[in-house]
Write a protein that holds these residues in place. Structure first.
Motif, PDB file in Angstrom:
ATOM      1  N   ASN A 150       0.805  -1.228   0.000  1.00 11.68           N
ATOM      2  CA  ASN A 150       0.000   0.000   0.000  1.00 11.68           C
ATOM      3  C   ASN A 150       0.836   1.275   0.000  1.00 11.68           C
ATOM      4  OD1 ASN A 150      -2.314  -1.626   0.114  1.00 11.68           O
ATOM      5  ND2 ASN A 150      -2.006  -1.859   2.322  1.00 11.68           N
ATOM      6  N   LEU A 151       1.645   1.375  -1.017  1.00 14.16           N
ATOM      7  CA  LEU A 151       2.483   2.558  -1.177  1.00 14.16           C
ATOM      8  C   LEU A 151       1.627   3.829  -1.114  1.00 14.16           C
ATOM      9  CD1 LEU A 151       5.541   2.942  -1.918  1.00 14.16           C
ATOM     10  CD2 LEU A 151       4.779   3.312  -4.266  1.00 14.16           C
ATOM     11  N   PHE A 152       2.132   4.835  -0.434  1.00 14.73           N
ATOM     12  CA  PHE A 152       1.438   6.123  -0.270  1.00 14.73           C
ATOM     13  C   PHE A 152       0.130   6.000   0.516  1.00 14.73           C
ATOM     14  CE2 PHE A 152       3.548   6.939  -4.572  1.00 14.73           C
ATOM     15  CZ  PHE A 152       4.618   7.617  -4.025  1.00 14.73           C
ATOM     16  N   PHE A 153       0.015   4.952   1.351  1.00 17.57           N
ATOM     17  CA  PHE A 153      -1.256   4.769   2.084  1.00 17.57           C
ATOM     18  C   PHE A 153      -1.570   5.979   2.965  1.00 17.57           C
ATOM     19  CE2 PHE A 153       1.630   3.760   5.438  1.00 17.57           C
ATOM     20  CZ  PHE A 153       0.940   3.925   6.630  1.00 17.57           C
ATOM     21  N   ASN A 154      -0.502   6.661   3.429  1.00 19.70           N
ATOM     22  CA  ASN A 154      -0.717   7.817   4.300  1.00 19.70           C
ATOM     23  C   ASN A 154      -0.471   9.152   3.598  1.00 19.70           C
ATOM     24  OD1 ASN A 154       1.952   7.316   3.980  1.00 19.70           O
ATOM     25  ND2 ASN A 154       2.531   7.513   6.130  1.00 19.70           N
ATOM     26  N   VAL A 155      -0.319   9.090   2.261  1.00 21.05           N
ATOM     27  CA  VAL A 155      -0.177  10.333   1.492  1.00 21.05           C
ATOM     28  C   VAL A 155      -1.179  10.261   0.337  1.00 21.05           C
ATOM     29  CG1 VAL A 155       1.576  11.967   0.666  1.00 21.05           C
ATOM     30  CG2 VAL A 155       2.298   9.839   1.767  1.00 21.05           C
ATOM     31  N   PRO A 156      -2.474  10.432   0.665  1.00 23.50           N
ATOM     32  CA  PRO A 156      -3.500  10.192  -0.361  1.00 23.50           C
ATOM     33  C   PRO A 156      -3.275  11.010  -1.634  1.00 23.50           C
ATOM     34  CG  PRO A 156      -4.502  10.790   1.753  1.00 23.50           C
ATOM     35  CD  PRO A 156      -3.032  10.869   1.946  1.00 23.50           C
ATOM     36  N   ALA A 157      -2.713  12.215  -1.481  1.00 21.89           N
ATOM     37  CA  ALA A 157      -2.523  13.041  -2.673  1.00 21.89           C
ATOM     38  C   ALA A 157      -1.591  12.351  -3.662  1.00 21.89           C
ATOM     39  CB  ALA A 157      -1.955  14.402  -2.285  1.00 21.89           C
ATOM     40  N   ARG A 158      -0.543  11.707  -3.124  1.00 15.37           N
ATOM     41  CA  ARG A 158       0.401  11.039  -4.015  1.00 15.37           C
ATOM     42  C   ARG A 158      -0.263   9.846  -4.691  1.00 15.37           C
ATOM     43  NH1 ARG A 158       5.728  12.308  -3.064  1.00 15.37           N
ATOM     44  NH2 ARG A 158       6.124  11.233  -4.999  1.00 15.37           N
ATOM     45  N   ARG A 159      -1.060   9.145  -3.950  1.00 18.09           N
ATOM     46  CA  ARG A 159      -1.755   7.985  -4.513  1.00 18.09           C
ATOM     47  C   ARG A 159      -2.662   8.424  -5.650  1.00 18.09           C
ATOM     48  NH1 ARG A 159      -1.686   2.783  -2.572  1.00 18.09           N
ATOM     49  NH2 ARG A 159      -3.406   1.782  -3.632  1.00 18.09           N
ATOM     50  N   TYR A 160      -3.300   9.550  -5.395  1.00 14.65           N
ATOM     51  CA  TYR A 160      -4.260  10.061  -6.361  1.00 14.65           C
ATOM     52  C   TYR A 160      -3.587  10.381  -7.698  1.00 14.65           C
ATOM     53  CZ  TYR A 160      -7.698  13.151  -8.455  1.00 14.65           C
ATOM     54  OH  TYR A 160      -8.570  13.728  -9.324  1.00 14.65           O
ATOM     55  N   PHE A 161      -2.334  10.851  -7.611  1.00 15.34           N
ATOM     56  CA  PHE A 161      -1.668  11.257  -8.837  1.00 15.34           C
ATOM     57  C   PHE A 161      -1.006  10.111  -9.590  1.00 15.34           C
ATOM     58  CE2 PHE A 161      -2.078  15.555  -7.109  1.00 15.34           C
ATOM     59  CZ  PHE A 161      -2.624  16.150  -8.234  1.00 15.34           C
ATOM     60  N   LEU A 162      -1.109   8.908  -9.051  1.00 21.54           N
ATOM     61  CA  LEU A 162      -0.554   7.773  -9.794  1.00 21.54           C
ATOM     62  C   LEU A 162      -1.358   7.578 -11.070  1.00 21.54           C
ATOM     63  CD1 LEU A 162       0.222   5.203  -6.965  1.00 21.54           C
ATOM     64  CD2 LEU A 162       1.796   6.689  -8.220  1.00 21.54           C
ATOM     65  N   LYS A 163      -0.664   7.087 -12.101  1.00 23.26           N
ATOM     66  CA  LYS A 163      -1.338   6.879 -13.384  1.00 23.26           C
ATOM     67  C   LYS A 163      -2.014   5.511 -13.404  1.00 23.26           C
ATOM     68  CE  LYS A 163      -0.086  10.688 -15.510  1.00 23.26           C
ATOM     69  NZ  LYS A 163       1.191  11.165 -15.148  1.00 23.26           N
ATOM     70  N   SER A 164      -2.604   5.186 -14.533  1.00 21.96           N
ATOM     71  CA  SER A 164      -3.287   3.900 -14.660  1.00 21.96           C
ATOM     72  C   SER A 164      -2.293   2.755 -14.431  1.00 21.96           C
ATOM     73  CB  SER A 164      -3.855   3.765 -16.059  1.00 21.96           C
ATOM     74  OG  SER A 164      -2.788   3.626 -16.980  1.00 21.96           O
ATOM     75  N   ASP A 165      -2.836   1.573 -14.107  1.00 19.86           N
ATOM     76  CA  ASP A 165      -1.964   0.419 -13.880  1.00 19.86           C
ATOM     77  C   ASP A 165      -1.048   0.164 -15.076  1.00 19.86           C
ATOM     78  OD1 ASP A 165      -3.130   0.195 -11.480  1.00 19.86           O
ATOM     79  OD2 ASP A 165      -3.863  -1.869 -11.730  1.00 19.86           O
ATOM     80  N   GLY A 166      -1.604   0.327 -16.266  1.00 20.68           N
ATOM     81  CA  GLY A 166      -0.812   0.071 -17.475  1.00 20.68           C
ATOM     82  C   GLY A 166       0.438   0.945 -17.509  1.00 20.68           C
ATOM     83  N   ILE A 167       0.260   2.210 -17.200  1.00 20.45           N
ATOM     84  CA  ILE A 167       1.393   3.137 -17.271  1.00 20.45           C
ATOM     85  C   ILE A 167       2.371   2.884 -16.129  1.00 20.45           C
ATOM     86  CG2 ILE A 167       2.050   5.572 -17.063  1.00 20.45           C
ATOM     87  CD1 ILE A 167      -0.433   6.260 -18.683  1.00 20.45           C
ATOM     88  N   GLU A 168       1.834   2.682 -14.910  1.00 17.55           N
ATOM     89  CA  GLU A 168       2.744   2.443 -13.781  1.00 17.55           C
ATOM     90  C   GLU A 168       3.532   1.145 -13.990  1.00 17.55           C
ATOM     91  OE1 GLU A 168       3.567   4.579 -11.676  1.00 17.55           O
ATOM     92  OE2 GLU A 168       1.970   6.040 -11.938  1.00 17.55           O
ATOM     93  N   LEU A 169       2.861   0.149 -14.554  1.00 14.55           N
ATOM     94  CA  LEU A 169       3.555  -1.121 -14.789  1.00 14.55           C
ATOM     95  C   LEU A 169       4.648  -0.951 -15.841  1.00 14.55           C
ATOM     96  CD1 LEU A 169       3.647  -4.090 -14.008  1.00 14.55           C
ATOM     97  CD2 LEU A 169       2.112  -4.571 -15.921  1.00 14.55           C
ATOM     98  N   LYS A 170       4.361  -0.140 -16.837  1.00 15.33           N
ATOM     99  CA  LYS A 170       5.374   0.127 -17.869  1.00 15.33           C
ATOM    100  C   LYS A 170       6.617   0.755 -17.231  1.00 15.33           C
ATOM    101  CE  LYS A 170       6.691   1.078 -22.262  1.00 15.33           C
ATOM    102  NZ  LYS A 170       8.088   1.439 -21.977  1.00 15.33           N
ATOM    103  N   HIS A 171       6.402   1.668 -16.289  1.00 18.36           N
ATOM    104  CA  HIS A 171       7.555   2.272 -15.604  1.00 18.36           C
ATOM    105  C   HIS A 171       8.348   1.218 -14.835  1.00 18.36           C
ATOM    106  CE1 HIS A 171       7.071   6.531 -16.429  1.00 18.36           C
ATOM    107  NE2 HIS A 171       5.769   6.411 -16.243  1.00 18.36           N
ATOM    108  N   ILE A 172       7.623   0.301 -14.189  1.00 20.40           N
ATOM    109  CA  ILE A 172       8.313  -0.752 -13.432  1.00 20.40           C
ATOM    110  C   ILE A 172       9.128  -1.625 -14.386  1.00 20.40           C
ATOM    111  CG2 ILE A 172       7.967  -2.842 -12.051  1.00 20.40           C
ATOM    112  CD1 ILE A 172       5.578  -1.428 -10.746  1.00 20.40           C
ATOM    113  N   MET A 173       8.501  -2.000 -15.498  1.00 18.62           N
ATOM    114  CA  MET A 173       9.225  -2.832 -16.465  1.00 18.62           C
ATOM    115  C   MET A 173      10.471  -2.105 -16.956  1.00 18.62           C
ATOM    116  SD  MET A 173       5.958  -4.352 -18.553  1.00 18.62           S
ATOM    117  CE  MET A 173       6.799  -5.466 -19.636  1.00 18.62           C
ATOM    118  N   ASP A 174      10.324  -0.813 -17.232  1.00 15.48           N
ATOM    119  CA  ASP A 174      11.486  -0.037 -17.684  1.00 15.48           C
ATOM    120  C   ASP A 174      12.620  -0.083 -16.666  1.00 15.48           C
ATOM    121  OD1 ASP A 174      10.282   0.694 -20.011  1.00 15.48           O
ATOM    122  OD2 ASP A 174       9.761   2.724 -19.389  1.00 15.48           O
ATOM    123  N   GLU A 175      12.266   0.116 -15.394  1.00 12.70           N
ATOM    124  CA  GLU A 175      13.310   0.144 -14.365  1.00 12.70           C
ATOM    125  C   GLU A 175      14.028  -1.203 -14.266  1.00 12.70           C
ATOM    126  OE1 GLU A 175      14.595   2.575 -13.016  1.00 12.70           O
ATOM    127  OE2 GLU A 175      13.107   4.176 -12.957  1.00 12.70           O
TER     128      GLU A 175
END
Ligand code: ADP
Ligand code: MG
Length: 609
Positions: A150-175
């Protein structure tokens, strides 16, 4: 006045630091994987759920931590990697700032299990929002496993600004791929929601690159190797036919650390001058080896930017090294790239150009009107469309779906913006680019490529909705090797492209097999087509907020449309204009650019004044 300045509690300081270090799930993945490499692991597994938003787990077989260190590692500025400030100038490890784990623990629920191989028992530590929950001995495999929940569980604003799963997963794959590209001697795997996205076995650098980018790159790599006193340059660059219109396959690694550097990118680009068609980017994976004394990696919390003491010298050496590698492989500017090499597509209209054109009207074609039999265009435009207010309501609906700009255009343009093609008037092609015809109050110039793309776009969207494009079975199914990232992308849109009429199977984790193609699209070179389709898709991917389906349809349309430079016969132009007239929104392409321009007689008269 009382004193008002106080020290921030550690938990707050950590949360602030986390803002710099952990921007998104992929940043946490990067930090954990780098720690695993620093710990000497040779097998690293990354397991994520919901693109890392729910869980990121990194499991390594490295040296593990003692019970004490397992607690200490979460303290700010706690590191085993440097001891004194001079050490900062001889960094050989990935990490050294000692803030990654403290930052991550400030904004997530973290569970650590770790054991050193000589110890019988390991340690489990739980920490949540910088608060220790527990620490106890457990039995576990040697090495370390971090679970970040639950990354950012206590920083709702940051959670809110995360992109769709597809985009976040692409970033993970890139890393993960970036580190995999610097450590071919380490085994990496990535799992998402229970499925393995990729797994790279231990191998040599060239093979690792091929595993990451896809087997079709094997013949497209040209080795680079240059040793100087200041810097060693090695790695691979792509032959011109591996170039792309999108960036994304350009990698610089300095002392095995992925970095971004526009200046050095320019050095490579200028070495390719006149070798690549305009707007194309070469593939490159350049590894620079440089005395740690001569660089500063400590200028950025995520360490993707570094400072070189003598950037100009490195620029010159890099430029020369690339030129030499190209020269050795006889890749010189004399090659002719007037043809776009990445796109080799035939379309129904191309065929008609060779044969005597025979225009058939597909009775199923007009999906929007009641009758699709030929009737005079004037009739359709004047009667059925211009006066049809429901048509406009629909049009506005569609425009909302397609893009904000387009909605803007649609709202601005009234019905008067539609053109009328009067019976008997012959369209004329100008410069193999525009179609020109006169209408009652002026003249219209249609962009042939955009017009056809608009037509195909709406057609493909409709097929996707209905899910019944007809399939043309291939006599010889074609197997295509792709990178894990591309495989993932196609899997995401599989349903949609199947409904267009593609028949796909997955013979292995790194390849896809095309058994049938849409009858309408008339694709001859399937492999080449998939490549350019992926590229077009990625081109669109960042440009707007439209949905996956629209992007897929647009990439399909762009890949199969007629182009500039293509001669059209009169019946072909008539057919195209008629099809355009049947579109829900003929005026613009999804980016909002116009499909046709109208010049009124009044405007013309003004010009002649
Ligand atoms: P840094 O990597 O900059 O030292 P981190 O916060 O990332 O800072 O990690 C703190 C310390 O925790 C490291 O210096 C290392 O000693 C220890 N550590 C972190 N991850 C691992 C791991 N996977 N295996 C062994 N030790 C680890
Ligand atoms: Mg670290």
């Amino acid at each position: 006045m009382p004193d008002i300045i106080q020290l921030l509690p550690d938990s707050v300081a950590n949360q602030i630091a986390a803002g710099e270090v952990v921007q998104r799930p992929a940043s946490a993945v990067k930090e954990l994987v780098e720690n695993a490499i620093d710990a000497g692991a040779d097998t690293i597994r990354v397991i994520v759920k919901d693109a890392g938003k729910t869980l990121i787990q990194v499991v390594d077989n490295g040296k593990g931590m003692s019970a004490m260190d397992a607690r200490m590692c979460f303290e700010r500025h706690a590191t085993s990697k440097i001891k004194k400030s001079e050490d900062l100038f001889h960094i050989l490890t990935k990490g050294f700032r000692g803030e990654a784990l403290a930052s991550i623990a400030a904004i997530a629920q973290v569970e650590l299990k770790t054991r050193q191989s000589q110890d019988e028992l390991g340690t489990q530590v739980e920490i949540e929002g910088s608060k220790f929950k527990s620490s106890e001995p457990i039995s576990c495999p040697a090495g370390t496993s971090f679970s970040i929940k639950n990354l950012f569980f206590n920083v709702p604003a940051r959670r809110y600004f995360l992109k769709s799963d597809g985009i976040e997963l692409k970033h993970i794959m890139d890393e993960v791929q970036r580190v995999a590209l610097t450590h071919p001697d380490i085994e990496f795997s990535l799992h998402h929601n229970g499925a393995e996205l990729f797994s790279f076995v231990k191998t040599n650098l060239r093979q690792r690159i091929v595993h990451v980018l896809g087997a079709r790159y094997n013949e497209k790599l040209v080795p680079v190797s240059e040793e100087t006193d200041i810097v060693g340059v090695s790695g691979f660059i792509g032959k011109p036919d591996a170039s792309r219109k999108t960036r994304g396959e350009q990698f610089f690694f300095v002392n095995n650390r992925f970095i971004k550097n526009a200046y050095l990118h320019h050095a490579v680009m200028s070495a390719y001058e006149q070798i690549l068609p305009d707007g194309h980017f070469p593939l490159y994976l350049i590894y620079l080896d440089i005395d740690p004394d001569l660089i500063d990696i400590n200028i950025h919390p995520t360490k993707t930017e570094i400072k070189f003491q003598d950037e100009r010298a490195i620029y010159a050496i890099l430029h020369a090294a690339i030129k030499r590698a190209l020269g050795k492989n006889n890749i010189t500017p004399s090659l002719d790239f007037s043809q776009d090499p990445s796109i080799a597509i035939t379309t129904p209209l191309t065929h008609q150009e060779i044969k005597v054109p025979e225009i058939k009207v597909n009775p199923d074609y007009n999906p929007f009107g009641e009758s699709s039999k030929r009737e005079s265009l004037a009739q359709r435009w004047g009667g059925e469309r211009a006066g049809n207010s429901k048509g406009w309501a629909e049009l506005l609906e569609i425009s909302k779906m397609v893009s904000p700009q387009e909605e803007h255009v649609a709202t601005l343009s009234g019905t008067s913006d539609l053109f009328e093609l009067e019976e008997g008037i012959q369209p004329i092609q100008l410069h193999r680019k525009y179609i020109f015809f006169a209408e009652e109050n002026g003249l219209i110039l249609v962009d042939q490529q955009r017009a056809h793309r608009r037509v195909l776009f709406e057609r493909y969207l409709l097929l996707m909705e209905r899910g019944k494009g007809s399939v043309q079975q291939l006599l010889f199914p074609e197997e295509i090797e792709l990178s894990p990232a591309d495989i993932h992308l196609i899997k995401e849109m599989e349903g949609d492209i199947q409904s267009l009429g593609f028949e796909i199977s997955w013979p292995s984790a790194t390849s896809l097999e095309i058994r049938g193609v849409p009858t309408e699209a008339n694709i001859s070179d399937v492999g080449g087509w998939i490549e350019s389709f992926l590229e077009l898709f990625k081109n669109e991917a960042h440009s707007s907020t439209v949905g996956l389906r629209e992007k897929t349809a647009w990439a399909m349309a762009s890949g199969t449309s007629i182009r500039y430079g293509q001669m059209l016969t009169t019946p072909e132009m008539q057919e195209l204009l008629e099809r355009l007239s049947q579109c829900k929104q003929p005026q613009v392409i999804p980016s909002g650019k116009p499909v046709y321009l109208r010049i009124s007689l009044n405007e013309l008269a003004q010009q002649f004044k």
